[in-house]
Design a protein around this motif. Structure first.
Motif, PDB file in Angstrom:
ATOM      1  N   UNK A 129      37.817  41.116  30.965  1.00 14.00           N
ATOM      2  CA  UNK A 129      37.712  40.058  29.960  1.00 14.00           C
ATOM      3  C   UNK A 129      36.644  39.032  30.313  1.00 14.00           C
ATOM      4  N   UNK A 130      35.757  39.411  31.241  1.00 10.38           N
ATOM      5  CA  UNK A 130      34.667  38.522  31.623  1.00 10.38           C
ATOM      6  C   UNK A 130      35.031  37.520  32.697  1.00 10.38           C
ATOM      7  N   UNK A 131      36.191  37.681  33.333  1.00  7.53           N
ATOM      8  CA  UNK A 131      36.613  36.776  34.398  1.00  7.53           C
ATOM      9  C   UNK A 131      36.844  37.558  35.689  1.00  7.53           C
ATOM     10  N   UNK A 132      36.910  36.833  36.802  1.00  3.63           N
ATOM     11  CA  UNK A 132      37.191  37.461  38.086  1.00  3.63           C
ATOM     12  C   UNK A 132      38.563  38.146  38.050  1.00  3.63           C
ATOM     13  N   UNK A 133      39.537  37.467  37.436  1.00  4.10           N
ATOM     14  CA  UNK A 133      40.872  38.056  37.344  1.00  4.10           C
ATOM     15  C   UNK A 133      40.877  39.356  36.567  1.00  4.10           C
ATOM     16  N   UNK A 134      40.115  39.405  35.469  1.00  3.78           N
ATOM     17  CA  UNK A 134      40.035  40.629  34.688  1.00  3.78           C
ATOM     18  C   UNK A 134      39.366  41.742  35.465  1.00  3.78           C
ATOM     19  N   UNK A 135      38.316  41.395  36.228  1.00  3.04           N
ATOM     20  CA  UNK A 135      37.625  42.402  37.024  1.00  3.04           C
ATOM     21  C   UNK A 135      38.551  42.952  38.113  1.00  3.04           C
ATOM     22  N   UNK A 136      39.330  42.067  38.746  1.00  2.54           N
ATOM     23  CA  UNK A 136      40.272  42.521  39.771  1.00  2.54           C
ATOM     24  C   UNK A 136      41.276  43.511  39.185  1.00  2.54           C
ATOM     25  N   UNK A 137      41.747  43.224  37.997  1.00  2.00           N
ATOM     26  CA  UNK A 137      42.708  44.125  37.360  1.00  2.00           C
ATOM     27  C   UNK A 137      42.091  45.497  37.112  1.00  2.00           C
TER      28      UNK A 137
END
Length: 326
Positions: A129-137
């Motif tokens: 979703x364009x965030x670090x958290x989304x990339x981690x997921x």
């Protein structure tokens, strides 16, 4: 019917003990050579390409090597046996954010030289979703899917190793499944003794273990003591060992004996838990057919693994923009 069940139970008991012995030998070899760790390392290299060394040199990954140092020997081959998906994403995220010199993560990803890992990370960024958290997921989902297939491959390789270990031990101990069947089918007293031993082991509701002098070895004496304790001196009547009264003395006899060794080797690949559960089921059926009552089975899982993950801050931080090509 009772005779057939007693023969099956006797064979089942011997295969259970051979499986325990083979699995213990395999576990020792695996621990010394860090087979699981090597497999994990190879999988991570295939996933991370030229970013793998930075991943392996991360201090958190290095600490995992010594997490269970009290339970196994630390050798030059030692590597973490496993990592969870949260640890993987946290370390990789930290590696990608390190030494950016003002660049955002996406810009650093765009400059990765290895096209395989670069294109994969760019895909994960686009899927997030364009965030670090989304990339981690997305990293965690990627890791889980790869490790699922990698674990299946390792399980197949383990079965092959167990087969060869079981075959070697079968030859050393003269554990010929066909010979054991022949002895049990013709000796009623031996069958009853084997059933009695099987009932005692099943009643304990736990798989027997072999005493070790250290993580490095199982001594011959320990092996003999283990078999003697579990079979209560029944090795010779079963034909186990090469000091028995009868051995193959013609070419057809040797072919049958080799087939018996192969059957034992194949049997140990099913694992001790399989034979232990089957033993309890066979005893329950025998008790039912014979008018007796069987004890209730119980099951339990092993202790859950506890993982310690590094802090994952700034999950909502924007990643930046990735390009489709370097």
């Amino acid at each position: 019917m009772l005779t057939i069940l007693s023969v099956v139970i006797g064979i089942n008991l011997v295969l259970l003990l051979m499986s325990i012995l083979s699995s213990t030998v395999h576990d020792i070899i695996s621990s010394i050579l860090s087979l699981r760790g090597r497999h994990l390392r190879k999988t991570l290299i295939d996933m991370l390409g030229d970013q793998a060394e930075s991943f392996f040199n991360h201090p958190y990954f290095k600490q995992l090597i010594y997490a269970d140092k009290n339970n196994k020997l630390i050798t030059p081959y030692s590597l973490p046996d496993w990592i969870n998906k949260e640890t993987f994403s946290a370390i990789l995220n930290d590696v990608l954010q390190a030494a950016q010199n003002g660049e955002n993560m996406a810009e650093k990803i765009n400059k990765i030289e290895d096209p395989g890992i670069r294109n994969m990370l760019q895909f994960l960024v686009r899927e997030s979703d364009g965030t670090i958290g989304g990339l981690k997921a997305e990293m965690e989902n990627w890791f889980s899917q790869v490790m699922e297939r990698s674990s299946s491959f390792f399980a197949r390789a383990t079965k092959w190793r167990l087969f060869f270990i079981g075959l070697v031990l079968a030859v050393i101990l003269n554990a010929d499944t066909i010979q054991i069947y022949q002895r049990l089918s013709t000796d009623p007293e031996l069958r009853e003794k084997m059933v009695s031993v099987a009932e005692k082991i099943a009643a304990a509701d736990t798989i027997p273990t072999i005493a070790r002098d250290s993580v490095l070895k199982i001594t011959v004496q320990n092996t003999k003591t283990f078999l003697s304790e579990q079979l209560e001196g029944l090795e010779s009547p079963l034909g186990l060992g090469w000091n028995g009264p009868e051995h193959a003395n013609s070419f057809p006899d040797w072919l049958i004996k080799i087939l018996g060794f192969l059957l034992t080797g194949i049997a140990v690949t099913f694992g001790a838990p399989f034979w232990f559960d089957l033993l309890k089921k066979m005893l329950a059926i025998r008790n039912t057919v014979g008018g007796g009552s069987s004890g209730s089975d119980s099951s339990g899982g092993g202790p859950a693994r506890r993982s310690i993950n590094p802090p994952q801050d700034n999950d909502a931080e924007p990643i930046g923009t990735v390009s489709d090509s370097k």
